[in-house]
Design an enzyme around this catalytic site. Structure first.
Site, mmCIF file in Angstrom:
data_model
loop_
_atom_site.group_PDB
_atom_site.id
_atom_site.type_symbol
_atom_site.label_atom_id
_atom_site.label_comp_id
_atom_site.label_asym_id
_atom_site.label_seq_id
_atom_site.Cartn_x
_atom_site.Cartn_y
_atom_site.Cartn_z
ATOM 1 N N CYS A 100 0.837 -1.190 0.000
ATOM 2 C CA CYS A 100 0.000 0.000 0.000
ATOM 3 C C CYS A 100 0.885 1.258 0.000
ATOM 4 C CB CYS A 100 -0.909 -0.016 1.219
ATOM 5 S SG CYS A 100 -1.979 1.403 1.307
ATOM 6 N N CYS A 201 -4.148 -1.578 5.514
ATOM 7 C CA CYS A 201 -3.902 -0.177 5.225
ATOM 8 C C CYS A 201 -5.177 0.466 4.664
ATOM 9 C CB CYS A 201 -2.786 -0.169 4.187
ATOM 10 S SG CYS A 201 -2.441 1.381 3.470
#
Length: 396
Positions: A100, A201
């Site tokens: 991420c 995330c």
């Protein structure tokens, strides 16, 4: 006045990041990333994005900075979620947080920020950036561990490049977490006492089996318990003709057959499990808890062993293929046949371990001084010199 776009997540760390930058005289813009629409798999009370985006907006208003939301859910689906499904299907265990950062925050998000005229992007990560001025006047950037050893997040940024670091600021990297909360409280930021978000995330806590079941169908298979006295786990060390032969031997993981142990239970799909996992096996009656030693997604078998000192959990050496090898410090990258003494970790929060890197034609061996528990394919290994993270790679 330099312009900085802050990834405001609705948490205390990014709130204080925005506050500090404003105090330092930057022109600050708050940007909230919306990465997820499907609430059916999130444990919604833990970290609903709506509440987070509201908190981010309130913080921005309090600080008097412009604020907007960007919807990156299509890119997140493609680059993170689809990648995760593919990796689990192959029997590997991906790390979505590292990805991420590489794919979303410091790529898609960074490009949006630069389009808004930003000079920098700032995040609430507990790490620091160093700058080395080279002889020719050019700059080399360092990714340094956060001052708060309990919160150091440099591992999650192990895939960043020099280009990304050049445009990045980490304002809270020099602070301890209690100091960050104190600054938030003193400035009456709504996030001062907010719990740290956990889970994927920007998605929040996810029930992983349900999440994976969207794409990976349940499939009944057996759980096999492997005894610790199994011959292939207690091989006599052969005489090696070369260092390469030795590294290759120690990096080789044991292979199991059902006949090597006894069937002790059933599972709903080998691809839902990962090495070193203890919870979720639902097998009772053993003297010590069972740990996953290996998952075979082709035959759909999970191999387990009793106790966390089972020899099947430990290996000394791992390998990173050339295409999954990454140097944050490209100037320190090893050439073939070169070696480097480093400190390394194979998961977040693991204490750093002494290791030697060996660069070969096909990639890189990481040879640890002590055997490591649950070296897991798909996870990231990161290596440090002192407090600087210099490179990383996907464990193959």
């Amino acid at each position: 006045m330099k312009k900085v776009v802050v990834g405001l997540s609705g948490g205390v760390d990014s709130s204080v990041t925005a506050y500090l930058l404003k105090e330092q005289g930057y022109e600050v813009i708050g940007l909230f990333m919306k990465n997820w629409h499907d609430d059916s798999v999130t444990i919604s009370k833990e970290c609903p994005w709506l509440e987070d985006s509201n908190d981010a907006l309130i913080v921005a208003e309090k600080l008097g900075i412009p604020f907007q939301t960007v919807d990156l859910s299509a890119q997140y689906q493609e680059r993170i979620v689809d990648y995760m499904f593919r990796e689990y299907e192959l029997g590997r265990t991906p790390n979505p947080d590292v990805l991420c950062n590489r794919e979303i925050k410091f790529d898609v998000f960074m490009k949006i920020a630069l389009q808004l005229g930003a000079d920098y992007v700032a995040t609430g990560h507990y790490c620091r950036k160093g700058t080395i001025i080279n002889k020719d006047g050019s700059e080399t950037y360092q990714l340094l561990a956060g001052a708060d050893a309990n919160k150091d997040q440099s591992y999650f940024l192990c895939q960043l490049s020099q280009e990304q670091l050049a445009k990045t600021l980490f304002p809270i990297g020099e602070l301890l977490k209690p100091e960050v909360r104190r600054i938030a409280a003193e400035n009456e930021l709504i996030t001062a006492d907010k719990k740290d978000s956990q889970g994927l995330c920007f998605i929040g806590k996810v029930r992983l089996p349900e999440f994976l079941q969207q794409k990976l169908r349940p499939k009944k298979g057996v759980i096999v318990e492997v005894p610790s006295a199994l011959p292939q786990l207690n091989n006599k060390t052969p005489n090696f003709n070369s260092k390469l032969e030795e590294l290759s031997f120690y990096a080789e993981k044991p292979s199991y057959q059902i006949a090597d142990g006894k069937v002790v239970g059933e599972h709903q799909g080998a691809h839902y499990f990962t090495k070193g996992q203890r919870k979720g096996l639902d097998v009772g009656g053993t003297k010590e808890p069972l740990f996953v030693l290996e998952t075979d997604v082709v035959e759909n078998v999970i191999y387990t062993g009793q106790g966390k000192s089972h020899p099947g959990l430990y290996r000394r050496t791992l390998f990173v293929t050339l295409d999954e090898l990454h140097w944050v410090r490209t100037d320190l990258a090893l050439a073939v046949d070169e070696t480097m003494q480093v400190m390394a970790r194979i998961r977040y929060r693991q204490p750093l371990q002494k290791a030697t890197l060996y660069r070969v034609d096909a990639g890189l061996y990481v040879d640890f001084e002590d055997k490591q528990s649950a070296i897991t394919e798909g996870q990231f290994v990161a290596w440090y010199i002192g407090e600087e993270l210099v490179g990383s790679g996907v464990i193959s």
